[in-house]
Design a protein around this motif. Structure first.
Motif, short mmCIF file in Angstrom:
data_model
loop_
_atom_site.label_atom_id
_atom_site.label_comp_id
_atom_site.label_asym_id
_atom_site.label_seq_id
_atom_site.Cartn_x
_atom_site.Cartn_y
_atom_site.Cartn_z
N ALA A 1 66.86 18.76 51.38
CA ALA A 1 66.21 20.00 50.93
C ALA A 1 66.24 20.08 49.40
CB ALA A 1 66.89 21.20 51.56
N ALA A 2 67.37 19.72 48.80
CA ALA A 2 67.47 19.75 47.34
C ALA A 2 66.53 18.72 46.72
CB ALA A 2 68.91 19.48 46.91
N GLU A 3 66.44 17.55 47.34
CA GLU A 3 65.54 16.52 46.82
C GLU A 3 64.09 16.97 46.92
OE1 GLU A 3 64.44 11.89 47.83
OE2 GLU A 3 66.39 12.69 48.43
N ARG A 4 63.72 17.62 48.01
CA ARG A 4 62.36 18.12 48.18
C ARG A 4 62.06 19.20 47.13
NH1 ARG A 4 62.56 20.27 53.36
NH2 ARG A 4 63.15 18.19 54.01
N LYS A 5 63.04 20.07 46.88
CA LYS A 5 62.87 21.14 45.89
C LYS A 5 62.68 20.53 44.49
CE LYS A 5 65.30 25.10 43.98
NZ LYS A 5 66.56 25.84 43.97
N ASN A 6 63.51 19.55 44.15
CA ASN A 6 63.40 18.91 42.84
C ASN A 6 62.07 18.19 42.70
OD1 ASN A 6 65.94 19.80 42.19
ND2 ASN A 6 66.95 17.89 42.74
N HIS A 7 61.62 17.56 43.78
CA HIS A 7 60.33 16.87 43.76
C HIS A 7 59.20 17.85 43.50
CE1 HIS A 7 57.02 14.46 45.67
NE2 HIS A 7 57.59 13.55 44.91
N ARG A 8 59.27 19.01 44.12
CA ARG A 8 58.25 20.05 43.91
C ARG A 8 58.26 20.53 42.46
NH1 ARG A 8 59.87 23.92 47.57
NH2 ARG A 8 59.40 22.43 49.18
N TYR A 9 59.46 20.73 41.90
CA TYR A 9 59.55 21.16 40.50
C TYR A 9 58.96 20.12 39.56
CZ TYR A 9 62.46 25.27 41.32
OH TYR A 9 62.93 26.49 41.70
N VAL A 10 59.17 18.85 39.84
CA VAL A 10 58.61 17.79 38.98
C VAL A 10 57.09 17.88 38.96
CG1 VAL A 10 58.27 15.30 38.80
CG2 VAL A 10 60.54 16.21 39.17
N TRP A 11 56.47 18.11 40.13
CA TRP A 11 55.02 18.22 40.17
C TRP A 11 54.53 19.45 39.41
CZ3 TRP A 11 51.91 14.49 40.85
CH2 TRP A 11 52.25 13.41 41.67
N TRP A 12 55.26 20.57 39.50
CA TRP A 12 54.86 21.77 38.75
C TRP A 12 54.97 21.53 37.25
CZ3 TRP A 12 51.96 25.59 40.01
CH2 TRP A 12 51.87 25.99 41.34
N TYR A 13 56.07 20.90 36.80
CA TYR A 13 56.22 20.60 35.37
C TYR A 13 55.11 19.67 34.89
CZ TYR A 13 60.88 22.67 35.54
OH TYR A 13 61.93 23.53 35.70
N LEU A 14 54.76 18.68 35.70
CA LEU A 14 53.68 17.78 35.34
C LEU A 14 52.36 18.52 35.23
CD1 LEU A 14 52.72 14.87 34.82
CD2 LEU A 14 52.34 14.69 37.28
N ALA A 15 52.10 19.43 36.16
CA ALA A 15 50.85 20.20 36.14
C ALA A 15 50.78 21.08 34.89
CB ALA A 15 50.74 21.06 37.39
N TYR A 16 51.88 21.77 34.57
CA TYR A 16 51.89 22.61 33.37
C TYR A 16 51.72 21.77 32.11
CZ TYR A 16 53.22 26.93 35.71
OH TYR A 16 53.22 28.05 36.48
N PHE A 17 52.36 20.61 32.05
CA PHE A 17 52.24 19.73 30.89
C PHE A 17 50.79 19.28 30.71
CE2 PHE A 17 52.20 15.35 29.27
CZ PHE A 17 52.69 15.59 28.00
N LEU A 18 50.16 18.81 31.79
CA LEU A 18 48.78 18.35 31.67
C LEU A 18 47.82 19.49 31.31
CD1 LEU A 18 48.64 15.85 34.66
CD2 LEU A 18 48.80 15.33 32.22
N PHE A 19 48.07 20.67 31.85
CA PHE A 19 47.26 21.83 31.50
C PHE A 19 47.40 22.14 30.01
CE2 PHE A 19 46.66 26.46 31.12
CZ PHE A 19 45.36 26.55 31.58
N GLY A 20 48.62 22.11 29.51
CA GLY A 20 48.87 22.38 28.09
C GLY A 20 48.23 21.35 27.19
N ILE A 21 48.27 20.09 27.59
CA ILE A 21 47.63 19.03 26.79
C ILE A 21 46.13 19.28 26.70
CG2 ILE A 21 47.02 16.57 26.86
CD1 ILE A 21 49.79 17.03 25.82
N HIS A 22 45.52 19.72 27.78
CA HIS A 22 44.08 19.99 27.75
C HIS A 22 43.76 21.18 26.85
CE1 HIS A 22 43.94 17.28 31.19
NE2 HIS A 22 42.67 17.13 30.90
N ILE A 23 44.57 22.20 26.89
CA ILE A 23 44.35 23.36 26.02
C ILE A 23 44.43 22.93 24.55
CG2 ILE A 23 45.30 25.59 25.27
CD1 ILE A 23 43.84 25.71 27.94
N VAL A 24 45.44 22.15 24.21
CA VAL A 24 45.58 21.67 22.83
C VAL A 24 44.38 20.81 22.45
CG1 VAL A 24 46.95 20.15 21.34
CG2 VAL A 24 48.09 21.81 22.81
N ALA A 25 43.93 19.95 23.35
CA ALA A 25 42.78 19.09 23.04
C ALA A 25 41.52 19.93 22.82
CB ALA A 25 42.56 18.10 24.19
#
Length: 64
Positions: free
Chosen positions: A29-53
């Motif tokens: 369960a903890a591994e699944r939760k951490n995996h989900r957080y990694v995808w959310w952080y990646l999504a926010y990072f990519l969104f931010g990169i596009h805004i800056v671009a």
């Protein structure tokens, strides 16, 4: 086998083996939760990169 999970011998008592499934379930369960957080952080990072671009493209195209 995942690291950190000890492999029990078949001659363990019932008290020791009753915690193994719940501990493994908590670990998964903890591994699944951490995996989900990694995808959310990646999504926010990519969104931010596009805004800056887009801001940089706007600034360059409107420069004098």
């Amino acid at each position: 086998m995942p690291d950190g999970i000890p492999i029990g011998s078949p001659d363990e008592t019932s008290d020791e083996t009753s915690d193994a499934p719940s501990a493994e379930r908590r670990h998964l369960a903890a591994e699944r939760k951490n995996h989900r957080y990694v995808w959310w952080y990646l999504a926010y990072f990519l969104f931010g990169i596009h805004i800056v671009a887009f801001v940089m493209i706007y600034a360059i195209s409107h420069a004098k």
